[in-house]
Write a protein that holds these residues in place. Structure first.
Motif, short mmCIF file in Angstrom:
data_model
loop_
_atom_site.label_atom_id
_atom_site.label_comp_id
_atom_site.label_asym_id
_atom_site.label_seq_id
_atom_site.Cartn_x
_atom_site.Cartn_y
_atom_site.Cartn_z
N GLU A 313 0.67 -1.15 -0.10
CA GLU A 313 0.16 0.04 -0.09
C GLU A 313 0.75 1.22 0.05
OE1 GLU A 313 -3.26 0.47 -0.28
OE2 GLU A 313 -3.67 -1.93 -0.62
N LEU A 314 2.24 0.91 0.10
CA LEU A 314 3.02 2.13 0.03
C LEU A 314 3.21 2.76 -1.40
CD1 LEU A 314 6.07 1.15 2.48
CD2 LEU A 314 4.24 2.77 2.91
N PRO A 315 3.27 3.96 -1.39
CA PRO A 315 3.42 4.55 -2.86
C PRO A 315 4.75 4.07 -3.43
CG PRO A 315 2.87 6.51 -1.39
CD PRO A 315 3.08 5.11 -0.55
N HIS A 316 4.69 4.19 -4.89
CA HIS A 316 5.78 3.53 -5.29
C HIS A 316 7.23 4.29 -5.12
CE1 HIS A 316 4.25 0.44 -8.67
NE2 HIS A 316 3.76 0.30 -7.48
N ASP A 317 7.22 5.46 -5.07
CA ASP A 317 8.36 6.12 -4.84
C ASP A 317 8.88 5.97 -3.33
OD1 ASP A 317 6.04 7.59 -3.79
OD2 ASP A 317 7.16 9.49 -3.66
N VAL A 318 8.01 5.83 -2.45
CA VAL A 318 8.42 5.29 -0.88
C VAL A 318 8.96 4.00 -1.10
CG1 VAL A 318 7.69 5.18 1.42
CG2 VAL A 318 6.84 6.97 -0.23
N GLN A 319 8.26 3.08 -1.67
CA GLN A 319 8.96 1.75 -2.01
C GLN A 319 10.20 1.73 -2.49
OE1 GLN A 319 6.42 -1.25 -3.85
NE2 GLN A 319 4.38 -0.33 -3.09
N ALA A 320 10.56 2.60 -3.54
CA ALA A 320 11.78 2.53 -4.32
C ALA A 320 12.83 3.06 -2.97
CB ALA A 320 11.90 3.48 -5.39
N ARG A 321 12.54 3.99 -2.24
CA ARG A 321 13.50 4.92 -1.19
C ARG A 321 13.51 3.51 -0.37
NH1 ARG A 321 12.20 10.27 2.01
NH2 ARG A 321 13.95 10.44 3.22
N LEU A 322 12.64 2.82 0.20
CA LEU A 322 12.76 1.68 1.05
C LEU A 322 13.65 0.79 0.64
CD1 LEU A 322 11.89 0.73 4.00
CD2 LEU A 322 10.00 -0.56 2.85
N ALA A 323 13.59 0.38 -0.59
CA ALA A 323 14.51 -0.56 -1.33
C ALA A 323 15.86 -0.03 -1.23
CB ALA A 323 14.19 -0.91 -2.74
N GLN A 324 16.01 1.19 -1.60
CA GLN A 324 17.60 1.76 -1.39
C GLN A 324 18.10 1.78 0.05
OE1 GLN A 324 17.25 5.57 -3.10
NE2 GLN A 324 16.67 5.08 -5.07
N PHE A 325 17.32 2.07 1.11
CA PHE A 325 17.55 1.93 2.36
C PHE A 325 18.26 0.64 2.77
CE2 PHE A 325 16.26 0.60 6.65
CZ PHE A 325 17.17 1.44 7.43
N LEU A 326 17.26 -0.65 2.22
CA LEU A 326 17.66 -1.82 2.51
C LEU A 326 19.16 -2.33 1.72
CD1 LEU A 326 14.26 -3.83 2.16
CD2 LEU A 326 15.60 -3.23 4.45
N ALA A 327 19.23 -1.84 0.71
CA ALA A 327 20.43 -2.03 -0.27
C ALA A 327 21.73 -1.56 0.63
CB ALA A 327 20.24 -1.63 -1.41
#
Length: 525
Positions: A313-327
């Motif tokens: 349910e998170l917006p796609h831009d927030v999902q991308a930012r979260l993926a970068q945080f995990l990387a």
């Protein structure tokens, strides 16, 4: 029931009564003798004034006589003074008394047959269903389950439906009672109640095991379909990796995340929940990562666990930012201050990626440890233990103390498909606690959708005797077959998975007609 001196056959009223018609008892049937006295209604549909009925009506009378004679149910007729005026062959079989011993005697539940209700109370006096019909002018019938003593001294459980025959002005003319022997079904219901009590005891034993046994007392389950979930939870507890929990809405994903946190190395740190569906798209980034004015959830969860419910349910831009945080988290050396991330998704991750709800790169980062929860309909054997858990730990203010669940309520609970899963079951139990009265949870206390499932699932109607047997047998059979499948036919292992002894598994397999797919000596290989 019968008491007092027996009167001559066909004399169904005291000698000092006025001259009225009388019912007479024939073997296996009922008939009205218009030549004796006048005034009582005629069950055969003939007028008291017609001494010689046409041949067609005689055929009807003979048909009714044969039908009642062959019926397994008993039929009895009482006059307005509650004296027996007819007693069918079926009633003779059920009670052991003959027509000659009963006709003309009074119906008195503290007399020869000693009728008692399910609580052991005598049905004489105010509890007598016939008396209740007499005292209630608007009532047409009554139903009573009772235990009566046969002539040979044995006890039998019967269910009797009483109907009052009234004149045009509403006066009682007679009572008809139809008796059915329900001893076998009553014994089966009592056995099922005892089995359910045993299930509750076994569940209490399982949930009280030590943490060293890696059991999760908060996760109430004995279903084989939950064994992979528990195994993956153990794997998640042993690591500090991200966790992706998938499954239908209401299946208990949040409970799994909390349990992993409580059993893991970060149990002394905070557990921070972010409900992605409950925050606006504009605020989602700030909720997670914070801004100049306030820290976000990631900062708040440092040293502990961050759980994002329904991450898709998170917006796609927030999902991308979260993926970068995990990387970045993987590239750098993780410190104890960095929060552990656990997320859930409704449905399965692959479908969410395919539908464009979840970014692929985020899915890959989250999927270090994946746990998939089954819907409640696939783990129906957990329903009794879950219901007991919610009754014991529901936390409803002012709730009544429920000590027992009626067989018909169990039938409804086990028949319903539970589209809302465990959350819907918990809500139904809370509703029943608040909506009913008394220590027994009845089917009528449950929500309408749950009650309606009994009929739609093809379960016996509420008026039938056997209510719980076929449903519980079906659930038990499916559970055993699933355990055997997961154990590759090894019954010893299957018994361990279900938390029962091997001898008990053998007994239940024999009762349910289950043949093992492998030889019995496969356990020793």
């Amino acid at each position: 029931m019968p008491s007092g001196s027996a009167m001559r056959r066909g004399s169904c009223a005291p000698a000092d009564e006025d001259e009225r018609g009388a019912w007479t008892g024939f073997p296996g049937a009922l008939a009205f003798d218009p030549g004796r006295r006048r005034g009582y209604p005629d069950l055969m549909g003939k007028s008291a004034a017609r001494q010689n009925p046409p041949p067609g009506e005689s055929s009807i009378a003979r048909y009714l006589e044969r039908s009642l004679s062959n019926s397994l149910d008993g039929v009895m007729v009482l006059d307005r003074n509650r004296r027996f005026v007819a007693f069918s062959k079926g009633a003779e079989r059920i009670t052991g008394y003959t027509q000659d011993e009963v006709i003309g005697s009074s119906c008195s539940c503290h007399g020869t047959m000693q009728c008692q209700d399910e609580h052991g109370r005598s049905l004489a006096g105010f509890l007598c269903p016939v008396r209740m019909l007499s005292d209630d002018p608007g009532s047409l019938g009554a139903k009573q389950r009772m235990r009566l003593r046969r002539k040979d001294g044995g006890l039998v459980w019967v269910e009797t439906v009483y109907t009052a025959l009234r004149s045009a002005d509403g006066a009682i003319e007679a009572f008809i009672g139809v008796l059915r022997d329900v001893s076998d079904s009553h014994d089966r219901e009592q056995e099922l109640i005892a089995n359910l009590a045993e299930l509750r005891r076994e569940n209490a034993t399982l949930t009280s095991r030590s943490h060293a046994d890696a059991e999760f007392d908060a996760v109430v389950s004995r279903s084989p379909s939950m064994q992979p979930v528990l195994q993956r939870m153990r794997a998640a507890i042993a690591t500090d990796s991200t966790v992706l929990i998938s499954g239908p809405r209401g299946a208990g994903k949040g409970l799994i995340a909390r349990t992993i946190h409580a059993k893991g190395a970060r149990k002394d740190g905070p557990f921070v929940l972010v409900a992605a569906a409950a925050i606006s798209k504009d605020d989602a980034g700030r909720e997670l990562f914070g801004d100049d004015r306030q820290p976000g959830a990631i900062r708040a969860a440092e040293g502990g666990s961050l759980y994002i419910d329904d991450v898709a349910e998170l917006p796609h831009d927030v999902q991308a930012r979260l993926a970068q945080f995990l990387a970045a988290d993987v590239a750098a050396t993780r410190t104890a201050a960095r929060p552990r991330l656990m997320v859930s998704i409704n449905g399965d991750a692959e479908t969410a990626v395919r539908e464009g709800r979840l970014r692929p790169e985020l899915c890959y980062r989250l999927n270090a440890v994946s746990i998939e929860l089954p819907p409640l309909r696939d783990r129906r054997e957990d329903i009794p233990a879950l219901v007991q858990h919610f009754l014991d730990h529901g936390g409803v203010a002012g709730k009544r103390a429920i000590t027992e669940v009626s067989p018909r309520a169990w039938t409804a609970l086990l028949s319903y498909s539970w589209p809302g899963n465990v959350a819907e079951l918990a809500s139904a139990v809370r509703s029943a606690q608040l909506g009913g009265s008394g220590p027994i949870l009845q089917a009528a206390d449950l929500p309408p959708a749950v009650r309606a499932a009994t009929k739609s699932a093809g379960a016996p109607a509420a008026s039938d005797d056997v209510l719980l047997d076929p449903i519980l047998e079906q659930v038990e059979r499916q559970t055993i077959l699933e355990a055997l499948r997961r154990a590759n036919g090894q019954r010893n292992r299957a018994a361990q998975m279900m938390g029962i002894s091997r001898s008990r598994l053998y007994r239940r397999m024999d009762v349910l007609g289950i043949t093992p797919s492998e030889p019995a000596d496969s356990e020793s290989r």
